[in-house]
Structure formats: structure tokens, C-alpha cells
Design an enzyme around this catalytic site. Structure first.
Site, PDB file in Angstrom:
ATOM      1  N   SER A  64      54.123  23.456 -10.087  1.00  0.00           N
ATOM      2  CA  SER A  64      53.308  22.345 -10.600  1.00  0.00           C
ATOM      3  C   SER A  64      53.882  21.721 -11.866  1.00  0.00           C
ATOM      4  O   SER A  64      54.447  22.425 -12.722  1.00  0.00           O
ATOM      5  CB  SER A  64      51.912  22.902 -10.910  1.00  0.00           C
ATOM      6  OG  SER A  64      51.213  22.030 -11.767  1.00  0.00           O
TER       7      SER A  64
ATOM      8  N   TYR B 278      46.348  28.046 -16.201  1.00  0.00           N
ATOM      9  CA  TYR B 278      46.873  27.616 -14.894  1.00  0.00           C
ATOM     10  C   TYR B 278      48.389  27.416 -14.967  1.00  0.00           C
ATOM     11  O   TYR B 278      49.153  27.937 -14.149  1.00  0.00           O
ATOM     12  CB  TYR B 278      46.175  26.313 -14.468  1.00  0.00           C
ATOM     13  CG  TYR B 278      46.771  25.678 -13.239  1.00  0.00           C
ATOM     14  CD1 TYR B 278      46.314  26.007 -11.973  1.00  0.00           C
ATOM     15  CD2 TYR B 278      47.808  24.756 -13.346  1.00  0.00           C
ATOM     16  CE1 TYR B 278      46.872  25.437 -10.836  1.00  0.00           C
ATOM     17  CE2 TYR B 278      48.384  24.184 -12.219  1.00  0.00           C
ATOM     18  CZ  TYR B 278      47.902  24.523 -10.971  1.00  0.00           C
ATOM     19  OH  TYR B 278      48.474  23.963  -9.839  1.00  0.00           O
TER      20      TYR B 278
ATOM     21  N   GLU C 174      52.203  20.926 -14.219  1.00  0.00           N
ATOM     22  CA  GLU C 174      51.446  21.510 -15.340  1.00  0.00           C
ATOM     23  C   GLU C 174      52.313  22.527 -16.092  1.00  0.00           C
ATOM     24  O   GLU C 174      52.039  22.832 -17.255  1.00  0.00           O
ATOM     25  CB  GLU C 174      50.161  22.138 -14.795  1.00  0.00           C
ATOM     26  CG  GLU C 174      49.176  22.665 -15.821  1.00  0.00           C
ATOM     27  CD  GLU C 174      48.412  21.612 -16.634  1.00  0.00           C
ATOM     28  OE1 GLU C 174      48.311  20.440 -16.204  1.00  0.00           O
ATOM     29  OE2 GLU C 174      47.923  21.975 -17.728  1.00  0.00           O
TER      30      GLU C 174
HETATM   31  N1  GDD Z   1      38.966  17.177 -13.513  1.00  0.00           N
HETATM   32  C1  GDD Z   1      38.615  16.326 -14.491  1.00  0.00           C
HETATM   33  N2  GDD Z   1      37.293  16.005 -14.677  1.00  0.00           N
HETATM   34  N3  GDD Z   1      39.594  15.796 -15.261  1.00  0.00           N
HETATM   35  C2  GDD Z   1      39.225  14.926 -16.229  1.00  0.00           C
HETATM   36  C3  GDD Z   1      37.897  14.561 -16.463  1.00  0.00           C
HETATM   37  C4  GDD Z   1      36.881  15.137 -15.648  1.00  0.00           C
HETATM   38  O1  GDD Z   1      35.681  14.873 -15.797  1.00  0.00           O
HETATM   39  N4  GDD Z   1      37.871  13.667 -17.483  1.00  0.00           N
HETATM   40  C5  GDD Z   1      39.126  13.483 -17.877  1.00  0.00           C
HETATM   41  N5  GDD Z   1      39.956  14.240 -17.133  1.00  0.00           N
HETATM   42  C6  GDD Z   1      41.407  14.331 -17.304  1.00  0.00           C
HETATM   43  C7  GDD Z   1      41.921  15.742 -17.504  1.00  0.00           C
HETATM   44  O2  GDD Z   1      41.686  16.175 -18.860  1.00  0.00           O
HETATM   45  C8  GDD Z   1      43.398  15.541 -17.177  1.00  0.00           C
HETATM   46  O3  GDD Z   1      44.085  15.054 -18.306  1.00  0.00           O
HETATM   47  C9  GDD Z   1      43.366  14.473 -16.079  1.00  0.00           C
HETATM   48  O4  GDD Z   1      42.063  13.882 -16.137  1.00  0.00           O
HETATM   49  C10 GDD Z   1      43.638  14.974 -14.682  1.00  0.00           C
HETATM   50  O5  GDD Z   1      42.774  16.067 -14.438  1.00  0.00           O
HETATM   51  P1  GDD Z   1      42.651  16.709 -12.961  1.00  0.00           P
HETATM   52  O6  GDD Z   1      42.387  15.662 -11.951  1.00  0.00           O
HETATM   53  O7  GDD Z   1      41.695  17.842 -13.067  1.00  0.00           O
HETATM   54  O8  GDD Z   1      44.142  17.231 -12.656  1.00  0.00           O
HETATM   55  P2  GDD Z   1      45.184  18.065 -13.555  1.00  0.00           P
HETATM   56  O9  GDD Z   1      46.246  17.130 -14.039  1.00  0.00           O
HETATM   57  O10 GDD Z   1      44.505  18.885 -14.570  1.00  0.00           O
HETATM   58  O11 GDD Z   1      45.802  19.079 -12.490  1.00  0.00           O
HETATM   59  C11 GDD Z   1      46.198  18.657 -11.205  1.00  0.00           C
HETATM   60  O12 GDD Z   1      47.567  18.354 -11.191  1.00  0.00           O
HETATM   61  C12 GDD Z   1      48.440  19.466 -11.359  1.00  0.00           C
HETATM   62  C13 GDD Z   1      49.868  18.916 -11.333  1.00  0.00           C
HETATM   63  O13 GDD Z   1      50.211  18.463 -12.612  1.00  0.00           O
HETATM   64  C14 GDD Z   1      45.837  19.763 -10.209  1.00  0.00           C
HETATM   65  O14 GDD Z   1      46.024  19.267  -8.926  1.00  0.00           O
HETATM   66  C15 GDD Z   1      46.734  20.953 -10.358  1.00  0.00           C
HETATM   67  O15 GDD Z   1      46.440  21.887  -9.327  1.00  0.00           O
HETATM   68  C16 GDD Z   1      48.179  20.469 -10.263  1.00  0.00           C
HETATM   69  O16 GDD Z   1      49.087  21.536 -10.351  1.00  0.00           O
END
Ligand code: GDD
Length: 320
Positions: free
Chosen positions: A124, A150, A126
């Protein structure tokens, strides 16, 4: 050819199964037991008669051994994970057990039972944490300094995969995938959360949407495109790792603007910030350089950011 997919019931597992079936693969997959099977299996229910599933867990070595011995796969796709970054702060140990120790369990079972198979690990973006190269991209050579349980667990797994490749001459590879979404994405990830809420608001069923940090940037692609990249990475004759990304980046705020605007709404009138969704440490900026996979395999995404978002909005319009 036989494929074995852990995490088959997830977003990527379901698209990958469809793709492999189209290509004539026999598809086997592992499912973790849950009290409400309908929820868990909803993404693969339409494939029920075409795939074979087994109960198991990457944390339970005996289940992995049993399934690998029975299936004897040609390719193992290890997609199983606790995939939610913010939740990993609440359950760091469970996240590490699944995303790091679980991968080690898989590698040990693979080495002992079917070492001639190929092994794909869902790594990832991440893992990069807040490292960005001077030109504004992350790539395979970018230092990795993860900022979440994570990301730390995924980095341990990434290193184990490289180690098993080098030490035991196994065909084990990592795909470092940047964020990838679709209508099958769980609605507690930000893209689908925003699309769903915006449609609810435009239908008068909800007034506000509570979000966390609006100022982080992500490189968002479509899962349909990314499972094609995964397959290219693992069927490459040389065992090597690749980054999969679109090369475009948008902030969460821009995402809100675009989604609400498509529904004729002003996002700023409906979004409120809630501490609950703010992470103790945030990864601020992701933008991947996927030139190597594009040049080597001719891979490129078919979806644009816009067409992906439009598809997700349409999905919620149909359902709500
Ligand atoms: N989930 C979520 N919910 N994220 C939020 C929110 C909310 O209410 N508000 C803001 N965000 C912001 C998070 O702080 C982050 O910066 C961004 O939106 C994306 O969050 P997510 O959609 O939860 O994805 P992620 O980037 O943390 O992780 C995803 O991508 C990774 C690859 O970089 C996941 O799919 C991981 O499993 C994956 O490895």
C-alpha cells in the site's frame, strides 16, 4: 491455471475474481467467518456458482495450510487485510496480526506447501507515510516512513515478501497500490462516504455530512483498473515490485466540491468537521509515479477520476 485469493469477498477480490474467470482461471478464495454472511458475501454473490470459497483466516495458520494443500494454486493473491487506516489506530494489534503476521503465515505456508506457485502481496501507498520525492511523487525508491499502525504493518509485510523472494528464491512480488475505489468500496472510506451522503442530501434524506481532515491529498484510481495491474505484476516473468497509481492527486475538499457540484449542491453548506474522523497522525499527500508499470506492460487506467466518481454517484442514485 488455479488462482487462490485471500480477501476474495472484498472490493478488489471481487473484481479480480471476475477478471480471472474471464481469462479462464479456476478461482478459489478464502472467506473469514462473520455472523451475517449476507453482508460479507454481497460482492461475490453473483459469482457463487463459478468460484469455490473456503472458510479461513490469515491469522489461523492451520486453515491456510489446509486450503493450500487442497487447492495447490498456481498463483496466490494475498489481498486479505484490515484495510481501514483510521480504524487501525483503534485496533493496532489486530491490524498488525492480520496485515503483518498474517502475511508471514501465508508466506510460510506458501514456502512449505506450494513453493512453485507465484505470490502477490497487496502492498500500500500508506507505507510511504509523509515521504515525497522532490518532484512531488512517490515511487518504489521513495523512503518509507509510515504514519499509522496500518502502514507499519503493511511495511513489515512488504519487507517479508522481498526477504522471502531473495532468501528462498520464491516468485513473491509486491504491488504498491495507491487508493483505489469503486461502487463496491465500503461506505466508511471517504470517496464512497461522500458520494452516498451527497446523493442522500440531494434527495432531502440527510442534511449534513461529518468528515475528518479535508486537506489531505490522495491519488485515487478505480479498483477495476488496478486488479488488471495486479495480474500483470504477478504474471511478469521477473519477480519484481511495481507502483500502481494514476499520477493525479486531489484533496478531500476538492473531492467534496466535485461530488456535490455534480448534484447541483454547494458542499460548503453541508460539510461539518467531526473530531471522530480525524486521525492521530495523518498521511498528508499521495501522488504515485506508475511510469515503470505503464512502460513495461502498457498498463494504463481506463477510468478517469471524473468517470469513477460519476459511476459511484449513479450507483447511489439507483439505490436511494
Ligand atoms: N475514511 C474517512 N472518513 N476518511 C476521511 C474522512 C472520513 O470521514 N474525512 C476525511 N478523510 C480523509 C482521511 O483522513 C484520509 O486523508 C483520506 O480522507 C482518505 O481516507 P480513506 O478513504 O479512509 O483512505 P486511506 O487513504 O486512509 O486508505 C486507503 O488507501 C490506502 C492506500 O494508500 C485504504 O484503501 C487503504 O487500505 C489503502 O492501503
Amino acid at each position: 491455471m488455479k488462482a487462490f485469493i485471500t480477501g476474495i469477498a472484498g472490493q478488489d477480490g471481487s473484481y479480480l475474481s471476475e477478471y480471472l474467470l474471464e481469462m479462464g482461471y479456476e478461482v478459489h478464495g478464502m472467506i473469514r467467518r462473520q455472523s451475517t454472511p449476507e453482508n460479507q458475501e454481497s460482492r461475490i454473490a453473483h459469482l457463487e456458482s463459478k468460484i469455490k470459497t473456503y472458510y479461513g483466516d490469515v491469522k489461523d495458520r492451520s486453515s491456510i495450510d489446509r486450503i493450500l494443500k487442497e487447492v495447490q494454486p498456481d498463483i496466490i493473491y494475498n489481498l486479505a487485510a484490515q484495510s481501514h487506516v483510521r480504524i487501525s489506530f483503534d485496533i493496532p494489534q489486530e491490524t498488525f496480526q492480520t496485515n503483518a503476521v498474517g502475511v508471514l503465515n501465508m508466506l510460510e505456508a506458501y514456502r512449505g506447501i506450494c513453493p512453485n506457485a507465484r505470490f502477490y502481496q497487496a502492498s500500500s501507498s500508506e507505507m510511504f507515510g509523509n515521504s515525497v520525492d522532490a518532484d512531488g511523487y512517490q515511487r518504489i525508491t521513495t523512503p518509507m516512513h509510515p504514519v499509522s499502525p496500518y502502514g507499519i504493518a503493511k511495511l513489515a509485510a512488504y519487507n517479508f515478501v522481498s526477504h522471502y523472494r531473495n532468501a528462498y528464491k520464491l516468485h513473491a512480488v509486491n504491488g504498491i497500490l495507491f487508493n483505489h475505489e469503486s461502487e463496491r468500496r465500503a461506505s466508511n472510506f471517504v470517496t464512497n462516504k461522500i458520494c452516498k451522503a451527497a446523493v442522500m442530501i440531494s434527495n432531502g434524506l440527510q442534511k449534513e455530512l461529518a468528515l475528518g481532515n479535508l486537506d489531505s491529498f490522495r491519488d485515487w484510481g478505480h479498483s477495476y483498473d488496478y486488479v488488471r495491474a495486479i495480474h500483470k505484476i504477478v504474471t511478469n516473468d521477473k519477480a519484481e515490485d511495481f507502483v500502481v497509481a494514476t499520477g493525479m492527486t486531489f484533496s478531500v475538499r476538492q473531492l467534496c466540491y466535485i461530488v456535490f457540484d455534480k448534484l447541483g449542491l454547494d458542499y460548503s453548506k453541508h460539510i461539518k468537521q467531526d473530531e471522530k474522523f480525524i486521525r492521530p497522525e495523518e498521511l498528508k499527500y499521495l501522488r504515485g509515479d506508475s511510469k515503470p508499470i505503464r512502460e513495461k506492460f502498457g498498463w494504463h487506467p481506463q477510468y478517469t477520476f471524473e468517470s469513477m466518481i460519476e459511476e459511484m454517484i449513479e450507483y447511489w442514485k439507483d439505490r436511494i
